[in-house]
Write a protein that holds these residues in place. Structure first.
Motif, PDB file in Angstrom:
ATOM      1  N   MET A  40      59.140  62.315  26.804  1.00 26.47           N
ATOM      2  CA  MET A  40      60.072  63.288  27.379  1.00 26.47           C
ATOM      3  C   MET A  40      60.962  62.634  28.435  1.00 26.47           C
ATOM      4  SD  MET A  40      59.978  66.436  26.225  1.00 26.47           S
ATOM      5  CE  MET A  40      58.943  67.568  25.295  1.00 26.47           C
ATOM      6  N   GLU A  41      60.368  61.768  29.245  1.00 27.93           N
ATOM      7  CA  GLU A  41      61.137  61.106  30.301  1.00 27.93           C
ATOM      8  C   GLU A  41      62.177  60.153  29.724  1.00 27.93           C
ATOM      9  OE1 GLU A  41      58.082  59.440  32.736  1.00 27.93           O
ATOM     10  OE2 GLU A  41      57.909  61.235  33.989  1.00 27.93           O
ATOM     11  N   LYS A  42      61.863  59.532  28.604  1.00 28.36           N
ATOM     12  CA  LYS A  42      62.832  58.654  27.949  1.00 28.36           C
ATOM     13  C   LYS A  42      64.063  59.443  27.517  1.00 28.36           C
ATOM     14  CE  LYS A  42      62.615  54.871  26.679  1.00 28.36           C
ATOM     15  NZ  LYS A  42      63.210  53.640  27.279  1.00 28.36           N
ATOM     16  N   LEU A  43      63.837  60.667  27.044  1.00 26.84           N
ATOM     17  CA  LEU A  43      64.962  61.522  26.656  1.00 26.84           C
ATOM     18  C   LEU A  43      65.810  61.880  27.879  1.00 26.84           C
ATOM     19  CD1 LEU A  43      63.218  63.946  24.118  1.00 26.84           C
ATOM     20  CD2 LEU A  43      64.760  62.048  23.591  1.00 26.84           C
ATOM     21  N   GLN A  44      65.139  62.130  29.013  1.00 28.73           N
ATOM     22  CA  GLN A  44      65.860  62.440  30.243  1.00 28.73           C
ATOM     23  C   GLN A  44      66.693  61.248  30.705  1.00 28.73           C
ATOM     24  OE1 GLN A  44      65.859  65.525  31.969  1.00 28.73           O
ATOM     25  NE2 GLN A  44      64.956  66.122  30.014  1.00 28.73           N
ATOM     26  N   LEU A  45      66.148  60.069  30.514  1.00 29.89           N
ATOM     27  CA  LEU A  45      66.842  58.853  30.938  1.00 29.89           C
ATOM     28  C   LEU A  45      68.136  58.657  30.162  1.00 29.89           C
ATOM     29  CD1 LEU A  45      66.610  56.411  32.820  1.00 29.89           C
ATOM     30  CD2 LEU A  45      65.447  55.189  30.978  1.00 29.89           C
ATOM     31  N   GLU A  46      68.122  59.062  28.910  1.00 28.24           N
ATOM     32  CA  GLU A  46      69.317  58.921  28.079  1.00 28.24           C
ATOM     33  C   GLU A  46      70.462  59.794  28.593  1.00 28.24           C
ATOM     34  OE1 GLU A  46      68.091  59.817  24.116  1.00 28.24           O
ATOM     35  OE2 GLU A  46      66.755  58.076  23.952  1.00 28.24           O
ATOM     36  N   ALA A  47      70.111  60.908  29.246  1.00 33.87           N
ATOM     37  CA  ALA A  47      71.138  61.821  29.760  1.00 33.87           C
ATOM     38  C   ALA A  47      71.612  61.433  31.161  1.00 33.87           C
ATOM     39  CB  ALA A  47      70.591  63.251  29.781  1.00 33.87           C
ATOM     40  N   LEU A  48      70.915  60.506  31.797  1.00 36.73           N
ATOM     41  CA  LEU A  48      71.235  60.136  33.179  1.00 36.73           C
ATOM     42  C   LEU A  48      72.641  59.563  33.365  1.00 36.73           C
ATOM     43  CD1 LEU A  48      70.303  59.788  36.130  1.00 36.73           C
ATOM     44  CD2 LEU A  48      69.365  57.561  35.474  1.00 36.73           C
ATOM     45  N   PRO A  49      73.072  58.606  32.528  1.00 36.17           N
ATOM     46  CA  PRO A  49      74.415  58.039  32.735  1.00 36.17           C
ATOM     47  C   PRO A  49      75.520  59.085  32.756  1.00 36.17           C
ATOM     48  CG  PRO A  49      73.179  56.697  31.187  1.00 36.17           C
ATOM     49  CD  PRO A  49      72.368  57.935  31.418  1.00 36.17           C
ATOM     50  N   GLN A  50      75.448  60.054  31.850  1.00 35.41           N
ATOM     51  CA  GLN A  50      76.483  61.084  31.786  1.00 35.41           C
ATOM     52  C   GLN A  50      76.512  61.913  33.065  1.00 35.41           C
ATOM     53  OE1 GLN A  50      78.464  60.975  29.112  1.00 35.41           O
ATOM     54  NE2 GLN A  50      79.822  62.462  30.088  1.00 35.41           N
ATOM     55  N   ASP A  51      75.332  62.209  33.585  1.00 35.06           N
ATOM     56  CA  ASP A  51      75.243  62.997  34.818  1.00 35.06           C
ATOM     57  C   ASP A  51      75.837  62.236  36.005  1.00 35.06           C
ATOM     58  OD1 ASP A  51      74.088  65.260  36.481  1.00 35.06           O
ATOM     59  OD2 ASP A  51      72.986  63.575  37.335  1.00 35.06           O
ATOM     60  N   VAL A  52      75.464  60.963  36.132  1.00 31.21           N
ATOM     61  CA  VAL A  52      75.956  60.160  37.253  1.00 31.21           C
ATOM     62  C   VAL A  52      77.459  59.919  37.130  1.00 31.21           C
ATOM     63  CG1 VAL A  52      75.784  57.940  38.447  1.00 31.21           C
ATOM     64  CG2 VAL A  52      73.719  59.055  37.591  1.00 31.21           C
ATOM     65  N   LEU A  53      77.910  59.652  35.923  1.00 31.97           N
ATOM     66  CA  LEU A  53      79.346  59.437  35.720  1.00 31.97           C
ATOM     67  C   LEU A  53      80.143  60.699  36.038  1.00 31.97           C
ATOM     68  CD1 LEU A  53      79.335  57.293  32.444  1.00 31.97           C
ATOM     69  CD2 LEU A  53      79.967  56.537  34.748  1.00 31.97           C
ATOM     70  N   GLY A  54      79.570  61.858  35.716  1.00 36.10           N
ATOM     71  CA  GLY A  54      80.239  63.120  36.040  1.00 36.10           C
ATOM     72  C   GLY A  54      80.386  63.302  37.542  1.00 36.10           C
ATOM     73  N   LYS A  55      79.338  62.978  38.280  1.00 40.51           N
ATOM     74  CA  LYS A  55      79.393  63.078  39.741  1.00 40.51           C
ATOM     75  C   LYS A  55      80.331  62.014  40.321  1.00 40.51           C
ATOM     76  CE  LYS A  55      74.872  65.213  40.602  1.00 40.51           C
ATOM     77  NZ  LYS A  55      74.592  65.644  39.238  1.00 40.51           N
ATOM     78  N   THR A  56      80.396  60.867  39.664  1.00 43.82           N
ATOM     79  CA  THR A  56      81.318  59.815  40.112  1.00 43.82           C
ATOM     80  C   THR A  56      82.759  60.284  39.988  1.00 43.82           C
ATOM     81  OG1 THR A  56      79.757  58.103  39.385  1.00 43.82           O
ATOM     82  CG2 THR A  56      82.021  57.415  39.775  1.00 43.82           C
ATOM     83  N   GLU A  57      83.072  60.943  38.882  1.00 40.48           N
ATOM     84  CA  GLU A  57      84.429  61.459  38.684  1.00 40.48           C
ATOM     85  C   GLU A  57      84.761  62.530  39.716  1.00 40.48           C
ATOM     86  OE1 GLU A  57      86.870  60.411  36.669  1.00 40.48           O
ATOM     87  OE2 GLU A  57      85.487  58.761  36.230  1.00 40.48           O
ATOM     88  N   LEU A  58      83.788  63.373  40.038  1.00 43.37           N
ATOM     89  CA  LEU A  58      84.006  64.399  41.060  1.00 43.37           C
ATOM     90  C   LEU A  58      84.306  63.772  42.418  1.00 43.37           C
ATOM     91  CD1 LEU A  58      81.243  67.085  40.325  1.00 43.37           C
ATOM     92  CD2 LEU A  58      83.720  67.385  40.153  1.00 43.37           C
ATOM     93  N   SER A  59      83.552  62.733  42.751  1.00 46.63           N
ATOM     94  CA  SER A  59      83.743  62.088  44.057  1.00 46.63           C
ATOM     95  C   SER A  59      85.111  61.413  44.152  1.00 46.63           C
ATOM     96  CB  SER A  59      82.632  61.060  44.308  1.00 46.63           C
ATOM     97  OG  SER A  59      82.736  59.966  43.421  1.00 46.63           O
ATOM     98  N   LYS A  60      85.627  60.955  43.016  1.00 47.78           N
ATOM     99  CA  LYS A  60      86.941  60.297  43.010  1.00 47.78           C
ATOM    100  C   LYS A  60      88.076  61.292  43.241  1.00 47.78           C
ATOM    101  CE  LYS A  60      87.484  57.356  39.562  1.00 47.78           C
ATOM    102  NZ  LYS A  60      87.314  56.792  38.190  1.00 47.78           N
ATOM    103  N   GLN A  61      87.772  62.573  43.059  1.00 43.41           N
ATOM    104  CA  GLN A  61      88.782  63.603  43.285  1.00 43.41           C
ATOM    105  C   GLN A  61      88.822  64.065  44.741  1.00 43.41           C
ATOM    106  OE1 GLN A  61      88.062  66.777  40.460  1.00 43.41           O
ATOM    107  NE2 GLN A  61      87.733  65.320  38.784  1.00 43.41           N
ATOM    108  N   ALA A  62      87.868  63.581  45.532  1.00 43.10           N
ATOM    109  CA  ALA A  62      87.787  63.995  46.939  1.00 43.10           C
ATOM    110  C   ALA A  62      88.568  63.040  47.842  1.00 43.10           C
ATOM    111  CB  ALA A  62      86.327  64.047  47.375  1.00 43.10           C
ATOM    112  N   PHE A  63      89.022  63.557  48.960  1.00 37.92           N
ATOM    113  CA  PHE A  63      89.687  62.769  50.009  1.00 37.92           C
ATOM    114  C   PHE A  63      90.911  61.995  49.495  1.00 37.92           C
ATOM    115  CE2 PHE A  63      85.070  62.838  50.980  1.00 37.92           C
ATOM    116  CZ  PHE A  63      85.118  63.690  52.078  1.00 37.92           C
ATOM    117  N   CYS A  64      91.582  62.566  48.521  1.00 41.34           N
ATOM    118  CA  CYS A  64      92.756  61.884  47.960  1.00 41.34           C
ATOM    119  C   CYS A  64      93.920  61.816  48.955  1.00 41.34           C
ATOM    120  CB  CYS A  64      93.216  62.596  46.685  1.00 41.34           C
ATOM    121  SG  CYS A  64      92.020  62.451  45.336  1.00 41.34           S
ATOM    122  N   ASP A  65      93.873  62.675  49.980  1.00 39.38           N
ATOM    123  CA  ASP A  65      94.961  62.688  50.962  1.00 39.38           C
ATOM    124  C   ASP A  65      94.752  61.662  52.079  1.00 39.38           C
ATOM    125  OD1 ASP A  65      92.751  64.025  51.859  1.00 39.38           O
ATOM    126  OD2 ASP A  65      93.875  65.509  53.029  1.00 39.38           O
TER     127      ASP A  65
END
Length: 232
Positions: free
Chosen positions: A132-157
């Motif tokens: 089960m944990e191996k399946l969770q690990l496969e989904a980890l990159p997408q989750d982290v990349l999604g949060k990375t994209e969100l952070s790149k949208q912050a403090f643009c000014d």
């Protein structure tokens, strides 16, 4: 977040997916002495170390786990594969849970499934959790990349590029930390709920409760007799 930071996140994710874990088939079927246990754990979890001189497991840790009733004692100074499974659970859980909470989780596990005829066997439990944990690990990159994209949208000014890069990095750390924080709270609530229900079920019944149960049993018996007479 600048290009270098983004590349670092990408490299880190690729590294995390390839990390070594103690696979069910890797655990030896023969009993091991303490030195062999620490060597085994270190060899299989070395990739997870943050610093080169970090210790995965030491003799002192093992002794403390036994003293704190987290790990069943060895038999003639030897540790079975069941010990390895429990030590692996402890290794991961101790990073987010208190010793007390780990104890509340592991005590029922070891009482029922450690070197007993309990079903399922502990190695089956470990394998199912691992899968089960191996399946969770496969989904980890997408989750982290999604949060990375969100952070790149912050403090643009923010005009200063160095400041903006740091603030976006800080945003990413906060997003990841908040995720861990919320899940930690959920885990603690689950443990508290289980512990409360267990304590309630183990609590001796009062005289009034016993009396009420007997009364209900008599009523049920009378009802059964009436039903039997009606059938005749």
């Amino acid at each position: 977040m600048n290009k270098n930071s983004q590349e670092f996140v990408d490299v880190l994710l690729k590294k995390l997916v390839k990390l070594n874990y103690i696979k069910p088939g890797d655990v030896p079927n023969i009993d091991l002495y303490m030195d062999q246990v620490t060597t085994f754990m270190d060899e299989h979890l070395s990739d997870i170390k943050r610093h080169e001189d970090d210790k995965i497991l030491t003799k002192t840790m093992i002794n403390n786990y036994t003293k704190n009733n987290l790990l069943p004692p060895p038999v003639k100074k030897k540790y079975s594969k069941e010990h390895i499974y429990v030590l692996t659970f402890i290794y991961y859980l101790k990073n987010i849970l208190s010793i007390s909470d780990i104890q509340k989780l592991l005590n029922p596990l070891t009482d029922k499934f450690f070197n007993t005829d309990g079903v399922p066997a502990l190695d089956t439990i470990y394998k199912e959790i691992y899968d089960m944990e191996k399946l969770q690990l496969e989904a980890l990159p997408q989750d982290v990349l999604g949060k990375t994209e969100l952070s790149k949208q912050a403090f643009c000014d923010v005009e200063n590029e160095e400041d903006k890069d740091f603030l976006q990095l800080f945003m990413l750390v906060c997003l990841l930390s908040f995720d861990v924080y919320m899940k930690k709270n959920i885990i603690e609530s689950l443990i508290d709920d289980y512990t409360a229900k267990k304590a309630s079920s183990d609590k001796p019944k009062t005289k009034e409760e016993i009396k009420e149960e007997k009364r209900e049993a008599k009523e049920e018996a009378k009802e059964a007799k009436r039903a039997a007479k009606q059938k005749k």
